[in-house]
Design a protein around this motif. Sequence first.
Motif, PDB file in Angstrom:
ATOM      1  N   LEU A  30       0.828  -1.210   0.000  1.00  0.00           N
ATOM      2  CA  LEU A  30       0.000   0.000   0.000  1.00  0.00           C
ATOM      3  C   LEU A  30       0.859   1.255   0.000  1.00  0.00           C
ATOM      4  CD1 LEU A  30      -2.795  -1.031   2.523  1.00  0.00           C
ATOM      5  CD2 LEU A  30      -3.099  -0.561   0.093  1.00  0.00           C
ATOM      6  N   HIS A  55      -0.548   4.927  -1.069  1.00  0.00           N
ATOM      7  CA  HIS A  55      -1.619   5.081  -0.076  1.00  0.00           C
ATOM      8  C   HIS A  55      -0.992   5.083   1.321  1.00  0.00           C
ATOM      9  CE1 HIS A  55      -4.310   4.474  -3.411  1.00  0.00           C
ATOM     10  NE2 HIS A  55      -3.802   3.281  -3.651  1.00  0.00           N
ATOM     11  N   ASN A 104      -9.791   3.949  -3.365  1.00  0.00           N
ATOM     12  CA  ASN A 104      -8.801   4.780  -2.688  1.00  0.00           C
ATOM     13  C   ASN A 104      -8.740   4.331  -1.229  1.00  0.00           C
ATOM     14  OD1 ASN A 104      -7.039   6.676  -1.733  1.00  0.00           O
ATOM     15  ND2 ASN A 104      -8.352   8.441  -2.136  1.00  0.00           N
ATOM     16  N   ASP A 107      -7.024   5.105   1.221  1.00  0.00           N
ATOM     17  CA  ASP A 107      -6.825   6.134   2.244  1.00  0.00           C
ATOM     18  C   ASP A 107      -8.136   6.657   2.807  1.00  0.00           C
ATOM     19  OD1 ASP A 107      -4.083   6.050   2.236  1.00  0.00           O
ATOM     20  OD2 ASP A 107      -3.875   7.573   0.672  1.00  0.00           O
ATOM     21  N   SER A 140       1.345  11.556  -2.463  1.00  0.00           N
ATOM     22  CA  SER A 140       0.847  10.336  -3.092  1.00  0.00           C
ATOM     23  C   SER A 140       1.496  10.198  -4.458  1.00  0.00           C
ATOM     24  CB  SER A 140      -0.677  10.391  -3.224  1.00  0.00           C
ATOM     25  OG  SER A 140      -1.150   9.214  -3.795  1.00  0.00           O
ATOM     26  N   TYR A 175      -4.946  14.068  -2.801  1.00  0.00           N
ATOM     27  CA  TYR A 175      -5.791  13.708  -1.665  1.00  0.00           C
ATOM     28  C   TYR A 175      -7.274  13.832  -1.965  1.00  0.00           C
ATOM     29  CZ  TYR A 175      -1.342  14.255   0.647  1.00  0.00           C
ATOM     30  OH  TYR A 175      -0.045  14.144   0.996  1.00  0.00           O
TER      31      TYR A 175
END
Length: 740
Positions: free
Chosen positions: A189, A194, A599, A601, A617, A715
């Motif tokens: 990840l 992430h 996603n 996150d 990222s 983000y």
Amino acid sequence: MRFPSILPLVAAVLPGVSANTRLLQSTSLNVCQQDSMFTASLFNVTYSPDTGRASLNIVATSSLEGYVTFDVSIAAYGYQFFHQVMDPCEQTLEQGSGLAGLCPMTAGKLRLSFEYDIPDSAAAMIPPIAYTFPDLDATVRAFVNRTETRESVACVEADISNGKTVDLLAVKWVLAIISGLTLCASAILNGLGHANAAAHIASGALSLFSFFQAQAMMGLTGIHLPPVVQAWTQDFQWSMGIIKVGFMQTIFTWYQRATGGEPSTIFNTLVTVSVQVQKRGIPDMATNLYRRAAGMVPHAASALMKRANITTGSGTFLVYGIQRVAFRAGIETTNLFLTGLTFYCLLVVFTVGGVALFKGFCELAVKQKWMKGDTFLEFRNGWLTVLKGILFRLTLIGYPQMTILCLWEFTQVDSPAEVVLAVFFFVGMTVTLMWAAWKVIRIARRSVAMHRNPAYILFSDPQALNKWGFLYIQFRASAYYFIVPVLLYMVIKGMLIAFAQAHNEVQAIGFLLIEAAALITASVMRPWMDKPTNSFNISIYAVNFINSLFLLIFSDAFDQPPLVNGVIGLILFFLNAIFATVLLIMVVVSTILVFYRKNPDTRYQFMADDRTSFLKSQSQLTGTTELDALAATARGDKRGYKPGLDLDDDNESISSASMKRRTQDSNLGTRPASSFNSAASNSYGHSHGNPPHSPIDPSVPLFPAGGPNRAPSPYGGSSAGSFRQQENASPAFRAQNNAR
């Protein structure tokens, strides 16, 4: 009741018992009284209700002469449910049973080997659960009293077991595989960009592994543990590197002999000598036995006694604590240190090889167009820095294990070469981790001085994050220093286990104090990254504290009846088994759900310490615009990567220089990409005499807005908005968020 009817209740564990076989066994007859005049160096009794026969193989030494009576009691989990005084001369013994020498008793060496049919009336006294409940805690104890004076002249006891245990190989493999896969998932990840999800998964995996190590440490204590607790803690000894591999044990024995050591040979003498695994007993009696025996045997036997903890004076060896774990694992006690050390080194070697192979595979996959060119780009460009961080993380993971084994080796001195290895690894790992912690503290203080926020450099600088992030990423930014008390916690526990093996109460009280301090500190400071992670870790410390209370009870500090120990042992097993299962489910489910999100996150809320404003990222910063060149330069990618700038340089942080490169000109958005390399090389040379200052111009945003070629925010919309708000926020607002 006939005297031989107690024979089916005299049993203990032997390996290799089928799960469908009903069996009661015993492999040692233990002395339970000082100056006992009857001892057994070999004691093997097996009873199967399916055949109705008991087989006995006993080698005993008796200094008794005359007529005696036997005061026999049978207890399960400390509860005595049978008691009877028997005179062997009044029993009608079957001819040829081999027990004729008991009436009257005669001095000398007794050798008994025979089979005996158990009456149905005696077999009916055994409840069916005795054959199925794992790690049965039952004991037969017999006092030998002179018939005339009723004076007790000997005491022997045998532990009973049915061959069923919770110490299962399958459980160990499942726990190890889950721990490894979750750590690998966090690395993947992070490589995909992430970082938020990777930090949460890694934190959960490391906390779970630390709980496994805490369980293993409980089994390594010298405190008398009930059988079910011994077996349960044995399931986690793999986390301390205590794993038996046959050919490796042969190599370790050869190495010890070659370097001037004297290997123990306990397993080679099991056919003639019994080994008593201490469950409960009288420490002072054991110590006195050792002192007497040490002056009565030759040097070779004395060395074996030291490595088997204690000899009872009759050839039976008593093992407890660390050596109890080694014996249950099938490892000679003198090979234990090398076993743990070797498996730790193998872990490091295979991890380095795996990272190098993955780097090569990624380059090949990109070249062959099996995956996109920006996949794992940050890892591919700075993989050596990432590898350094992984090695530091392995040092932290293996530190509790090596602390205990190295310090314990100082007390054993298995060979001069092994002592040198123990000094090298203990001092080397300790200095490495303390130096790394000092680097983190220094970087954080610099960030506070320049940006009034420790998270700025700790999370914006890829060099700092990849190399030192293992020490602080699981904590909130303002608690970057918490790794220091964690390291002290590990060292103190290791010293208690290694140096207090023969002192039950000292070890138990020490564990209680250190676990209480850890629980209070964690509950008050709540240093981890967010509320769920704090709850996860505080619950682990709470269970560890409860376990330390149980250890204090097992040490007989309160002189409680044996029934209390039996009940507490069951409570400890069920509590820890349920808690470990819950932790496993939480970690596994969280890891699986993360991979099902587009996603990952977004599954976790962003932390309130501003770290999300500084994390980059890599996978989402795409395009070929001048802004991408700027971002690549700031991140240390190929187009702007300068390997000479590293945080090992004590002059200045790379992130401070990179931030200055980004913001020294208000026209960075239109500046040609070719100028960034020259800016990078010029901005790092600064005056050392000037006090630290922030190079950030508040009027210039970190990611300039506007323009048709603007790169998308890494983000998402809401996060990008909050990021811009935080960039323009006042210092007081940042301090408030950072304190949460």
